[in-house]
Write a protein that holds these residues in place. Structure first.
Motif, short mmCIF file in Angstrom:
data_model
loop_
_atom_site.label_atom_id
_atom_site.label_comp_id
_atom_site.label_asym_id
_atom_site.label_seq_id
_atom_site.Cartn_x
_atom_site.Cartn_y
_atom_site.Cartn_z
N GLU A 8 0.86 -1.19 0.00
CA GLU A 8 0.00 0.00 0.00
C GLU A 8 0.89 1.25 0.00
OE1 GLU A 8 -3.27 0.04 -0.12
OE2 GLU A 8 -4.00 -1.88 0.66
N GLN A 10 0.66 4.25 -0.94
CA GLN A 10 0.14 5.58 -0.61
C GLN A 10 0.33 5.91 0.87
OE1 GLN A 10 -1.84 2.97 -1.26
NE2 GLN A 10 -3.17 2.76 0.52
N HIS A 38 -3.65 3.96 -5.43
CA HIS A 38 -4.26 5.08 -4.70
C HIS A 38 -3.35 6.29 -4.78
CE1 HIS A 38 -7.75 3.11 -3.02
NE2 HIS A 38 -7.01 2.13 -2.57
N TYR A 39 -3.96 7.47 -4.69
CA TYR A 39 -3.24 8.73 -4.74
C TYR A 39 -3.30 9.52 -3.44
CZ TYR A 39 -2.85 8.17 -9.83
OH TYR A 39 -2.54 7.72 -11.10
N LYS A 41 -3.12 9.02 1.09
CA LYS A 41 -2.96 8.17 2.26
C LYS A 41 -4.31 7.94 2.93
CE LYS A 41 -2.28 11.93 5.58
NZ LYS A 41 -3.34 11.57 6.52
N GLY A 47 1.92 9.68 5.10
CA GLY A 47 1.90 9.46 3.66
C GLY A 47 3.14 9.96 2.94
N PRO A 51 2.29 10.10 -2.96
CA PRO A 51 1.90 8.92 -3.72
C PRO A 51 2.83 8.65 -4.89
CG PRO A 51 0.50 10.77 -4.30
CD PRO A 51 1.35 11.23 -3.15
N GLU A 112 -9.47 10.98 -2.44
CA GLU A 112 -8.31 11.07 -3.33
C GLU A 112 -8.70 11.68 -4.67
OE1 GLU A 112 -6.60 7.24 -4.21
OE2 GLU A 112 -8.58 6.33 -4.50
#
Length: 309
Positions: A8, A10, A38-39, A41, A47, A51, A112
């Protein structure tokens, strides 16, 4: 049962962090390295450093790894147009020598989208768009060389496309669909999926959803034996209770909660829980690794869990 690594990024990772995990997974004998798409957190983590793009990452890993398969759980259909997505995946498949898999879903994380200016329509429209995306991507890949592809879509009409480039894998890179939706998800899986995946679902809920997908296959005349069945669970394995507790604390979770909802405990406990998923037909487990610096975690599972499966 095949074990795969699922990250993961992000939550905070650079390309070099991901490369280290992918290479460790490759050397340890895991079947694949997957990452989220994903863009932004989630939760209280920072984060930092921000990303990374899923398909840019996989393109790099295609050249920086040798054997391990690469894919997404799941690419958001809201992020990319289907024609360019088909081109991107085909190109990364070529770059990797035929090691890419496309997991794709509707997209669900509204924040996001607003954070990066991405339209986020209603759930019903997102399903409509996902269905058209699947039709376009698979249609482009299946078009014979020299022919053109047309699609009279509401959202993504395609006209006289040369349907190039082609992926290396024949007939196409595997497509993964998943989720607990009771109606449209099983129907789309029965029509388009090569693998059906359930993230963070109990044995009981997984069995019920697998049955819905099998029923949808029966309605369309498809043999459900053509699909691979898989789950994704957060990993927290330790040689003893103290090591389990240390790894749980590192990701902000409690050992007992992870034993209930994830894949946690000593190697013996982990093997036992994997067996319960195998009993309902799951053939692959994506091990969600949240502490990307803890490569010993991957090596422990490879050494003490994987040989028992």
């Amino acid at each position: 049962m095949e074990l795969r690594i699922f990250t993961e990024p992000q939550q905070g990772a650079t390309y070099d962090d991901l490369l280290a995990v992918a290479r460790c997974a490759e050397e340890a004998g895991y079947g694949a390295f997957f990452r989220s798409d994903h863009y932004l957190k989630m939760g209280a983590v920072s984060g930092d450093p921000g990303p990374t793009d899923a398909w840019t990452t996989l393109a790099g890993l295609a050249r920086d790894t040798r054997r391990i398969r690469l894919g997404t759980l799941m690419t958001a259909a809201t992020f990319r147009l289907p024609g360019p997505l088909a081109i991107t995946v085909a190109q990364v498949d070529q770059m990797s020598g035929g090691r890419v898999e496309l997991g794709i879903g509707t997209g669900w994380y509204a924040e996001e989208h607003t954070a990066y200016g991405i339209p986020f329509p209603s759930l019903g429209e997102r399903f409509d768009r996902l269905e058209e995306q699947l039709a376009v991507v698979t249609g482009l890949w299946a078009t014979p060389p020299g022919a053109t592809f047309d699609f009279a879509g509401t959202y993504y009409p395609v006209s006289a496309s040369p349907a190039l480039p082609k992926p290396v894998q024949d007939p196409r890179p595997p497509i993964l669909l998943g989720g607990m939706g009771p109606k449209r998800t099983p129907r789309l899986a029965a029509r388009y999926a090569d693998e059906f995946n359930l993230p963070f679902a109990s044995v009981e809920d997984s069995a019920a959803q697998f049955d819905r997908v099998r029923a949808a296959c029966a309605e369309t005349g498809r043999d459900p034996g053509e699909l691979r069945w898989s789950n994704a669970l957060v990993l927290c394995c330790g040689r003893d209770d103290a090591e389990v507790a240390r790894r749980a604390a590192a990701i902000g979770r409690e050992p007992d909660e992870l034993r209930e909802n994830g894949l946690a405990g000593t190697p013996a406990e982990v093997v036992d829980k994997i067996g319960r998923y195998a009993e309902i037909g799951s053939e692959r487990l994506y091990l969600q690794v949240l502490d990307l610096a803890d490569l010993d975690h991957l090596e422990l599972v490879a050494a003490e869990v994987q040989p028992q499966l």
